[in-house]
Design an enzyme around this catalytic site. Structure first.
Site, PDB file in Angstrom:
ATOM      1  N   LYS A  63      50.441  28.245  50.731  1.00 32.79           N
ATOM      2  CA  LYS A  63      50.964  29.490  51.323  1.00 32.79           C
ATOM      3  C   LYS A  63      52.314  29.223  52.057  1.00 32.79           C
ATOM      4  O   LYS A  63      53.279  30.156  51.827  1.00 32.79           O
ATOM      5  CB  LYS A  63      50.041  30.352  52.419  1.00 32.79           C
ATOM      6  CG  LYS A  63      48.983  30.824  51.727  1.00 32.79           C
ATOM      7  CD  LYS A  63      48.386  32.183  52.410  1.00 32.79           C
ATOM      8  CE  LYS A  63      47.507  32.906  51.593  1.00 32.79           C
ATOM      9  NZ  LYS A  63      46.846  33.999  52.104  1.00 32.79           N
TER      10      LYS A  63
ATOM     11  N   LYS B 137      43.707  31.596  40.780  1.00 32.74           N
ATOM     12  CA  LYS B 137      43.108  32.463  41.398  1.00 32.74           C
ATOM     13  C   LYS B 137      43.723  34.165  41.349  1.00 32.74           C
ATOM     14  O   LYS B 137      44.781  34.018  41.716  1.00 32.74           O
ATOM     15  CB  LYS B 137      42.789  32.229  42.863  1.00 32.74           C
ATOM     16  CG  LYS B 137      42.086  33.101  43.664  1.00 32.74           C
ATOM     17  CD  LYS B 137      41.951  32.440  45.059  1.00 32.74           C
ATOM     18  CE  LYS B 137      42.993  33.029  46.159  1.00 32.74           C
ATOM     19  NZ  LYS B 137      42.500  33.940  47.312  1.00 32.74           N
TER      20      LYS B 137
ATOM     21  N   LYS C 280      46.187  38.998  45.692  1.00 30.76           N
ATOM     22  CA  LYS C 280      47.007  40.354  46.010  1.00 30.76           C
ATOM     23  C   LYS C 280      48.457  39.912  46.136  1.00 30.76           C
ATOM     24  O   LYS C 280      49.427  40.688  45.878  1.00 30.76           O
ATOM     25  CB  LYS C 280      46.633  40.592  47.516  1.00 30.76           C
ATOM     26  CG  LYS C 280      45.230  40.898  48.329  1.00 30.76           C
ATOM     27  CD  LYS C 280      45.164  41.493  49.222  1.00 30.76           C
ATOM     28  CE  LYS C 280      43.869  41.319  49.984  1.00 30.76           C
ATOM     29  NZ  LYS C 280      43.736  40.140  50.964  1.00 30.76           N
TER      30      LYS C 280
END
Ligand code: AQP
Length: 348
Positions: free
Chosen positions: A115, A207, A210
């Site tokens: 991230k 993966k 969102k």
């Protein structure tokens, strides 16, 4: 040995469109566990703000995740549904865990690396300390079982390490204050079923998420039937037909993903799906998958729309859930402070 009563805790971030990965990897399991366990399901809004969120949009998304929980079949009366920021024990215990967990442990967390990306210096401190807040979410309730997708396994291991270190570092005080030989349980991850890691429809090695910029990478819980059919039709595949056994899916991540999604939606296994559809071309399998996805998701989307039309009801559920959650967490936090040596004299 201290015995802990079984209790389930899990959370979902209100950070955007909930997708099939969140549903199959987590929410379906949340629903099933209600029959056998006392459950707390949390909209983890404090985790969401570790990256920038538009304030008005965040409020909308908190209500949307709550609506998804209820629409999927979570009973907020029999169990507890609430948003994290309304129960201050989460943030307080997280601070204590910031002082228990080690920098080296957090430095190994792959989700932070993914991230934060290359711009690590510019990531928020909260994003780095996120796993400690997650440990606090679970342990503020002495939860013993945590249903999550595969991507959360490493964070769960850190929660277990933190609980174990707390139990070890304060062992004498824990025993002296009558808490036996362990204050916290070592929470067990429940990572089960054929869809613990649902992959992107555009790239079977990534993966479903969102935050993927491509909406075609995921099926959102709120997509309509046409949208779902179109996304499944456009999903990346290879030219081979489906094999008859799971071994034949090796090295075929996109095929493996679609078979796993089908199995999870149908409540069966990859073996069973391949026994029925082995030899089929994707041109025949994809419409069946789209039909199944619509059959399972359309009622949830309809119920979410109905619930979201009444925000006062949703806010009421969250307020009631927060009160009941705090009634469990506050005494545990008071005991933690006592163990650590923080004075808790009453304010006059
Ligand atoms: N692709 C997935 N397959 C299976 N399970 C998944 N989960 C998430 N993605 C998948 C599980 O859903 C629960 C809630 O996840 P979250 O919203 O708290 O955070 P996340 O794992 O970071 O989800 P996203 O979609 O990837 O969000 P962004 O893009 O914001 O990071 C968890 O139990 C998770 O394992």
């Amino acid at each position: 040995m201290t015995i802990f009563a079984p209790r389930v805790f899990s959370g979902v971030q209100p950070t955007g469109n909930l997708h099939l990965g969140n549903y199959l990897g987590a929410i379906v399991r949340f629903v099933a566990l209600q029959d056998t366990h006392e459950c707390l399901y949390c909209v983890v809004d404090l985790h969401a703000i570790t990256v920038w969120q538009d304030p008005a949009e965040l409020k909308r998304q908190i209500r949307e995740v709550t609506a998804a929980f209820i629409a999927a079949g979570i009973d907020p009366k029999a169990h507890i549904v609430f948003n994290q920021s309304q129960v201050s024990a989460h943030a307080e215990l997280a601070w204590i865990f910031n002082c228990v967990a080690r920098m080296g442990w957090l430095n190994r967390m792959t989700q932070f690396k993914e991230k934060a990306g290359k711009d690590r210096e510019n990531a928020s401190v909260g994003l780095f300390a996120y796993p400690n807040l997650m440990s606090a979410d679970i342990l503020a309730y002495k939860a013993t079982h945590v249903p999550v997708g595969e991507d959360q396994k490493q964070h769960l291991e850190l929660a277990r390490d933190t609980a174990a270190k707390f139990n070890h570092d304060y062992a004498e005080t824990i025993a002296a204050l009558g808490h036996g030989d362990a204050f916290f349980p070592l929470p067990e991850p429940l990572i089960q079923g054929p869809a613990t890691r649902v992959m992107s429809l555009r790239d079977g090695t990534k993966k479903m998420s969102k935050s993927d910029p491509s909406d075609y990478s995921r099926i959102n819980l709120t997509d309509d039937a046409d949208g779902i059919a179109q996304k499944v039709r456009k999903a990346k595949t290879d030219p081979e037909p489906l094999p008859s056994e799971p071994k034949g899916l090796e090295g075929r991540p996109e095929a493996d993903n679609l078979v796993g999604i089908y199995a999870a939606l149908a409540g069966t296994s990859r073996d069973q799906v391949l026994a029925e559809h082995g030899g089929a071309q994707f041109s025949a399998f994809k419409p069946l998958l789209a039909e199944l996805a619509v059959e399972k998701l359309a009622p949830i989307a309809g119920e979410m729309r109905r619930l979201l039309a009444d925000p006062a009801y949703i806010d009421g559920v969250l307020g009631d859930g927060a009160e009941r959650a705090a009634a469990i967490a506050d005494p545990i936090l008071a005991d933690v402070k006592d163990v650590v040596g923080l004075l808790a004299s009453r304010r006059r």
